[in-house]
Enzyme design. Sequence first.
Site, mmCIF file in Angstrom:
data_model
loop_
_atom_site.group_PDB
_atom_site.id
_atom_site.type_symbol
_atom_site.label_atom_id
_atom_site.label_comp_id
_atom_site.label_asym_id
_atom_site.label_seq_id
_atom_site.Cartn_x
_atom_site.Cartn_y
_atom_site.Cartn_z
ATOM 1 N N GLU A 18 -1.931 -9.264 25.445
ATOM 2 C CA GLU A 18 -1.068 -10.482 25.995
ATOM 3 C C GLU A 18 -1.024 -10.372 27.332
ATOM 4 O O GLU A 18 -1.401 -11.356 28.287
ATOM 5 C CB GLU A 18 0.081 -10.923 25.292
ATOM 6 C CG GLU A 18 0.043 -11.441 24.022
ATOM 7 C CD GLU A 18 1.379 -11.716 23.222
ATOM 8 O OE1 GLU A 18 1.471 -12.870 22.866
ATOM 9 O OE2 GLU A 18 2.131 -11.086 23.542
ATOM 10 N N ASN B 222 0.084 -34.272 23.109
ATOM 11 C CA ASN B 222 0.050 -32.926 22.561
ATOM 12 C C ASN B 222 -0.506 -33.005 21.312
ATOM 13 O O ASN B 222 -0.130 -33.540 20.250
ATOM 14 C CB ASN B 222 1.648 -32.393 22.555
ATOM 15 C CG ASN B 222 1.493 -31.115 21.958
ATOM 16 O OD1 ASN B 222 0.619 -30.401 22.103
ATOM 17 N ND2 ASN B 222 2.618 -30.585 21.790
ATOM 18 N N GLY B 223 -1.514 -31.933 20.977
ATOM 19 C CA GLY B 223 -2.109 -31.851 19.650
ATOM 20 C C GLY B 223 -3.489 -32.259 19.642
ATOM 21 O O GLY B 223 -4.215 -32.119 20.664
ATOM 22 N N CYS C 163 0.889 -28.331 24.606
ATOM 23 C CA CYS C 163 1.216 -28.993 25.842
ATOM 24 C C CYS C 163 2.695 -29.509 25.876
ATOM 25 O O CYS C 163 3.399 -29.432 24.707
ATOM 26 C CB CYS C 163 0.135 -30.312 25.492
ATOM 27 S SG CYS C 163 -1.409 -29.947 25.345
ATOM 28 N N ARG D 41 5.630 -23.492 27.511
ATOM 29 C CA ARG D 41 4.835 -23.386 26.519
ATOM 30 C C ARG D 41 3.222 -23.160 26.939
ATOM 31 O O ARG D 41 2.603 -23.073 25.818
ATOM 32 C CB ARG D 41 4.975 -24.996 26.088
ATOM 33 C CG ARG D 41 6.422 -25.421 25.816
ATOM 34 C CD ARG D 41 6.527 -26.792 25.644
ATOM 35 N NE ARG D 41 5.805 -27.527 24.299
ATOM 36 C CZ ARG D 41 6.341 -27.709 23.364
ATOM 37 N NH1 ARG D 41 7.500 -27.404 22.972
ATOM 38 N NH2 ARG D 41 5.716 -28.431 22.252
ATOM 39 N N LYS E 21 3.397 -20.957 24.453
ATOM 40 C CA LYS E 21 4.614 -20.411 23.929
ATOM 41 C C LYS E 21 4.688 -20.904 22.565
ATOM 42 O O LYS E 21 4.889 -20.222 21.452
ATOM 43 C CB LYS E 21 5.874 -20.843 24.640
ATOM 44 C CG LYS E 21 6.948 -20.178 24.372
ATOM 45 C CD LYS E 21 6.951 -18.634 24.228
ATOM 46 C CE LYS E 21 8.342 -18.158 23.580
ATOM 47 N NZ LYS E 21 8.477 -16.813 23.744
ATOM 48 N N LYS F 179 1.323 -6.923 22.812
ATOM 49 C CA LYS F 179 1.996 -7.178 24.081
ATOM 50 C C LYS F 179 1.205 -6.937 25.394
ATOM 51 O O LYS F 179 1.026 -7.338 26.052
ATOM 52 C CB LYS F 179 3.368 -6.632 24.027
ATOM 53 C CG LYS F 179 4.414 -7.149 23.329
ATOM 54 C CD LYS F 179 5.041 -8.491 23.705
ATOM 55 C CE LYS F 179 5.934 -9.182 23.007
ATOM 56 N NZ LYS F 179 5.260 -9.976 21.823
ATOM 57 N N TRP G 220 -2.688 -28.095 27.999
ATOM 58 C CA TRP G 220 -3.166 -26.569 27.610
ATOM 59 C C TRP G 220 -4.621 -27.243 27.067
ATOM 60 O O TRP G 220 -4.830 -27.788 25.919
ATOM 61 C CB TRP G 220 -2.506 -25.973 26.604
ATOM 62 C CG TRP G 220 -2.832 -24.447 26.168
ATOM 63 C CD1 TRP G 220 -2.594 -23.549 27.068
ATOM 64 C CD2 TRP G 220 -3.787 -24.276 25.249
ATOM 65 N NE1 TRP G 220 -3.185 -22.198 26.571
ATOM 66 C CE2 TRP G 220 -3.832 -22.624 25.273
ATOM 67 C CE3 TRP G 220 -4.605 -24.668 24.249
ATOM 68 C CZ2 TRP G 220 -4.823 -21.882 24.503
ATOM 69 C CZ3 TRP G 220 -5.245 -23.919 23.364
ATOM 70 C CH2 TRP G 220 -5.224 -22.350 23.519
ATOM 71 N N GLU H 289 2.816 -4.597 17.424
ATOM 72 C CA GLU H 289 3.580 -5.430 18.229
ATOM 73 C C GLU H 289 3.146 -4.845 19.680
ATOM 74 O O GLU H 289 3.070 -5.518 20.754
ATOM 75 C CB GLU H 289 4.981 -5.455 18.024
ATOM 76 C CG GLU H 289 5.907 -5.878 18.960
ATOM 77 C CD GLU H 289 6.030 -7.322 19.421
ATOM 78 O OE1 GLU H 289 6.481 -7.565 20.234
ATOM 79 O OE2 GLU H 289 5.007 -8.191 18.806
ATOM 80 N N HIS I 249 -10.041 7.060 9.206
ATOM 81 C CA HIS I 249 -11.231 6.176 8.782
ATOM 82 C C HIS I 249 -11.646 5.073 9.818
ATOM 83 O O HIS I 249 -12.153 3.939 9.339
ATOM 84 C CB HIS I 249 -10.114 5.158 7.689
ATOM 85 C CG HIS I 249 -9.876 6.386 6.506
ATOM 86 N ND1 HIS I 249 -10.387 6.684 5.484
ATOM 87 C CD2 HIS I 249 -8.454 6.747 6.446
ATOM 88 C CE1 HIS I 249 -9.543 7.382 4.690
ATOM 89 N NE2 HIS I 249 -8.587 7.530 5.111
#
Length: 607
Positions: free
Chosen positions: A486, A98-99, A2, A27, A602, A483, A74, A479, A502
């Site tokens: 995301e 925020n939190g 947030c 964010r 973010k 991506k 958020w 990575e 495997h």
Amino acid sequence: MCGIVGVVGQQDAAPRLLEALRRLEYRGYDSAGIATLVNGHIERRRAEGKLIHLAEVLARDPLPGQTGIGHTRWATHGAPTERNAHPHGTARVSVVHNGIIENHAELRAELEAGGAEFETETDTETFARLLDRHLAEGQDPETAFAGALKRVHGAFALAAVFAGHPRTLLAARQGAPLAVGFGEGEMFVGSDALALAPLTRRIAYLEEGDWATVTDRGATFHDASGREVERAVKLASVSGAAVGKGNYRHFMEKELHEHPAVIGDTLRQYVDPGSRAVSLPALPFDPATVPRLTLSGCGSAYLAAQVGRYWIESLARLPVDSDVASELRYRDPPLVPGGAALFVSQSGETADTLAAMRLLRAGGQNSLAVVNVAESSMSREADASLLTVAGPEIGVASTKAFTAQLSVLACLAIGFARARGTLDAAAEARLTAALLEVPEHAARLLDASAAIEAVAAEIVGARDVLYLARGSLFPIAMEGALKLKELSYIHAEGYAAGEMKHGPIALIDPAVPVIALCPSGPLFEKTASNLQEAAARGGRIIAFTDAAGAPALRRFSRTVVELPAVDPFVAPILHAIPVQMLAYHVAVLKGTDVDQPRNLAKAVTVE
């Protein structure tokens, strides 16, 4: 996650708050709101969704007042609706947060038993109602705020305004970042310096447990015990002009094109081009004698740490543990006396990474942070920090910050190896020369993106994608998969190529693209053999290689993308760029929100 902003100013607050919130969009958020003091009374406007909806609300129903608070939310407790959007409060007080307030259910039950009527599902309203109870008992805002803080547990940043106090704003932090900005006859608060950059660059950061009284005349800081303390005012490195897309469609596209400059600028901090030697700043431990190193981070930062593990172990022969921070902090590993720990983060505010750092520091480990924000909590709390020179990264999916982190870790590996006597001057010169060539290679890659766009068209309709690699490129395969997940919401997994037999080989059929990072070098033949096995089962092989590896891979691959030939040491930095570009182009073809993917934030400042 947030974003919080606050103004005690000389102009109407709402437009300034809205602009500051726009700078916090990176964010991640799903609703937004603003509250101001109008003739001593609190008024607010809120909206579900993006800030454009809040702007429309404000255009229809303007909000005057020179003191106010704003928030991008958020969702954690309660759906992302207008009703649950911040600010929350009563006629006496309005709060943004925020939190997470971990004991909100217990406090809510207590307040409801006392007659409080809640309007939302959020944990934030609990703090607002707690404050309101203290105010109703006749306490002044500062006494009520300090008393309410003593009752709440968790990680949070808070800002509040009070009816009848038009030139006062109170703020606090515990586990989530918050800064106070100093202007001329006006003051500000914000989640980070970026939000405050158009308003001021003179910043003081609240430390753990701090709370502050902010008026148009300045700020008074108190520590967790209530004792008045001083907090240094610093000039923030970010400027008001630092954020903009230029001529690019998305922030991520712009940030992808900043790879060459960012890698070059970061390397120039640690490599002397003339002598081809790495020059590290003073470290909190001696690399020559440290018995063990722990590396940690979250998301892409953790994957950068994984590459660092390969480099440091192979070059410096230093034993390295690596763990994702959210597991490290609860695994509570045994720590070697005299050991060291290195933590990687773009923001320097990631809650799990900060908690892991604090745990290992408490266990006697020397701490070193690789961060992109000099003023961040992690940079300030670590024994020492190494800065990346990535500049503000607005796209939620990390791009240029990742290659900057890799650049620092590569320099550390070389510096550690030299200190431990496992790398001679000639080898150091060869490796640093290879590093210094990466920006030029990166620029060539970006100028020739048509082949990667063509690959994106091949995989845009896939439901599942496998990424395969070996050695130090294995984390880059992860990575690439991260991506793609995301940005495009396609299920993707990164595997060590040798592990395909495997389990993952069961997934392979003509509908599953297999993206391979397979440059020529010591592991080429083994990786190519794994890919042939996948091709024999109908897998659509898309190989990223160089001119030397291309002929062999073309025999069984659907597509081969040639990258510049580089020393295997720097291959992870270079290969990170095309897998990020691929995810970007797939997302553009799918029409997803490239810069702000759904459900993502973010800076993850809560667990």
